[in-house]
Design an enzyme around this catalytic site. Structure first.
Site, PDB file in Angstrom:
ATOM      1  N   GLU A 132      74.608  53.358 -65.497  1.00 15.61           N
ATOM      2  CA  GLU A 132      74.080  54.211 -64.409  1.00 15.61           C
ATOM      3  C   GLU A 132      73.012  55.170 -64.942  1.00 15.61           C
ATOM      4  O   GLU A 132      71.991  55.390 -64.300  1.00 15.61           O
ATOM      5  CB  GLU A 132      75.215  54.972 -63.705  1.00 15.61           C
ATOM      6  CG  GLU A 132      76.309  54.096 -63.086  1.00 15.61           C
ATOM      7  CD  GLU A 132      75.801  53.043 -62.084  1.00 15.61           C
ATOM      8  OE1 GLU A 132      74.618  53.080 -61.695  1.00 15.61           O
ATOM      9  OE2 GLU A 132      76.596  52.171 -61.717  1.00 15.61           O
ATOM     10  N   CYS A 142      69.497  43.823 -65.935  1.00 11.79           N
ATOM     11  CA  CYS A 142      69.087  42.895 -66.980  1.00 11.79           C
ATOM     12  C   CYS A 142      69.946  41.636 -66.853  1.00 11.79           C
ATOM     13  O   CYS A 142      71.113  41.704 -66.474  1.00 11.79           O
ATOM     14  CB  CYS A 142      69.310  43.574 -68.329  1.00 11.79           C
ATOM     15  SG  CYS A 142      68.893  42.544 -69.744  1.00 11.79           S
ATOM     16  N   CYS A 147      74.125  42.961 -72.293  1.00  8.71           N
ATOM     17  CA  CYS A 147      73.345  44.206 -72.227  1.00  8.71           C
ATOM     18  C   CYS A 147      74.007  45.219 -71.291  1.00  8.71           C
ATOM     19  O   CYS A 147      74.571  44.851 -70.263  1.00  8.71           O
ATOM     20  CB  CYS A 147      71.939  43.882 -71.734  1.00  8.71           C
ATOM     21  SG  CYS A 147      70.915  45.346 -71.430  1.00  8.71           S
TER      22      CYS A 147
HETATM   23 ZN   LIG Z   1      72.949  49.021 -61.747  1.00  9.97          ZN
HETATM   24 ZN   LIG Z   2      68.786  44.374 -71.259  1.00  6.95          ZN
END
Ligand SMILES: [Zn+2]
Ligand SMILES: [Zn+2]
Length: 178
Positions: A132, A142, A147
């Site tokens: 966040e 992503c 990630c």
């Molecule tokens: Zn998000």
């Molecule tokens: Zn990423």
């Protein structure tokens, strides 16, 4: 301007937990993180039928308690959250207000009838906070499932990702703030 993260717990959240979180966030965002005094919120603020707190209700209360625009606000609550488009949410980011909110409710192993585990709770919370706050520091979702900016739809996906950004996101993070 130096980037700043201000952590606001709703009601009581363990102090050692918050200090550890602040330290990890400083490391990820190269920003100063500090824990603010907690915001008192009684259960009467919940939707009585759902037993959940409406995201906008919480945002409004936080913003009236912290009207000053001074860095990113990160709110942590034990209440289960929902918003107009979602039955429940782990968290949310409001870039315009520089406000990130994370609920611990569905991050607790107990919620899934598993044994209480403070370390699992911490890692999940850190991942959601990194995600966040990542939005507030200019990042989008992503596709790399490891990630921190991967959009987790379930606790399994949260557990599968890391609390770090991939190389691409790490290169992009914080450009707006630094
Ligand atoms: Zn998000
Ligand atoms: Zn990423």
């Amino acid at each position: 301007m130096e980037a700043k993260i201000r952590i606001v717990p709703v009601n009581a959240v363990d102090g050692a937990f918050l200090d550890r979180l602040a330290l990890c966030l400083e490391e990820r965002f190269l920003a100063r993180a500090r824990v603010e005094r907690s915001l008192a919120l009684s259960r009467s603020a919940l939707n009585a039928t759902r037993g959940q707190l409406f995201l906008s209700t919480l945002s409004a209360k936080v913003l009236s308690a912290h009207p000053e625009q001074d860095g990113a606000l990160l709110v942590l609550t034990d209440f289960d959250l929902y918003k107009t488009s979602h039955r429940f949410i782990f968290g949310d980011a409001d870039e315009a207000q520089s406000l990130a909110i994370v609920s611990l409710h569905r991050l607790r192993p107990e919620f899934y009838s598993e044994e209480r585990d403070p370390n699992v709770l911490f890692q999940r919370t850190l991942k959601e906070c990194v995600h966040e706050l990542g939005h507030l520091f200019g990042l989008k979702h992503c596709f790399n499932a490891r990630c921190g900016m991967y959009y987790a739809n379930s606790i399994f996906e949260t557990d599968n990702k890391t609390s770090y950004f991939c190389e691409t996101c790490d290169r992009r993070v914080g450009r707006a703030h630094r």
